[in-house]
Design an enzyme around this catalytic site. Structure first.
Site: not given
Ligand code: 5RP
Length: 219
Positions: A96, A103
């Site tokens: 997201g 990652e």
């Molecule tokens: C980023 C990610 C994040 O871990 C995921 O989007 C969760 O984000 P947040 O802690 O802001 O809810 O995969 O690429």
């Protein structure tokens, strides 16, 4: 508690999983930002961090935490990161925040993946959250057609390129009953850089922020 307070709760709780004297793998996102802020309180007791994004690196640097390039690291004891969804087996949707490729690379170096998430992220079946997929631009239309053939609607994320300079597709309408199988399948499609299903690199444990406090799930 607000969602952000739940994220802060698990961000602080994750400190207990950091191994003193070692490097720690650091993910990306608003939950991880809380973790990085908490990590600053023990910066003299760690060797530094391996970061999964330019944004996390900047925050780590701002706290005086040394960032070590992943290329120089053979193994990490633990990788700590958030998720967009996590199921009962520890499989996740991630990306997201557009950092999915780095990652997965940093997670691959780690013995353990500790997911930190507010309770809204825990789902029975992955797929309600649109699945992020980093792609090579010329492959995007064909990858989108492949998703359409399995019931997904892939939309180009507007105005966003990853830290690697690639566009992202967000795929709506999938019901991911078998995350390992779908991850393996999509990984075969030409032009896919990284799919945001983390099944092979699923969480070892999840610290879930709830109104009752931090609930630990082990997988
Ligand atoms: C980023 C990610 C994040 O871990 C995921 O989007 C969760 O984000 P947040 O802690 O802001 O809810 O995969 O690429």
């Amino acid at each position: 508690m607000t969602q952000d307070e739940l994220k802060a709760l698990v961000g602080r709780a994750a400190l207990a999983h950091v191994v003193p004297g070692e490097l720690v793998g650091v993910g990306t996102g608003s939950t991880v930002n809380h973790f990085i802020d908490a990590l600053a309180t023990m910066r003299d007791r760690i060797r530094g961090a391996v970061s999964s994004s330019e944004a996390s690196s900047a925050r780590l640097h701002a706290h005086g935490i040394q960032v070590v390039p992943a290329e120089q690291v053979e193994r990490l004891a633990v990788y700590i990161d958030g998720a967009d969804e996590i199921d009962g087996r520890g499989c996740m949707i991630k990306g997201g925040g557009a950092a999915l490729t780095r990652e997965k690379i940093v997670a691959d170096l780690a013995d353990r993946f500790v997911c930190i998430a507010d309770a809204s992220k825990r789902v029975e079946v992955l797929g309600a959250y649109p699945l992020p997929v980093e792609v090579i631009p010329m492959a995007a239309p064909q990858v989108a057609r492949r998703f359409a053939a399995i019931g997904g609607r892939a939309l180009l994320r507007q105005g966003v390129l990853t830290d690697n300079g690639h566009p992202l597709l967000d795929v709506h309408g999938l019901r991911i009953d078998d995350p390992p199988a779908l991850e393996a399948e999509i990984n075969q499609w030409p032009g896919v850089v990284t799919v945001g299903i983390f099944a092979r690199h699923r969480a070892s444990a999840c610290l879930l922020g709830t109104e009752q406090g931090v609930v630990r799930l082990d997988f």
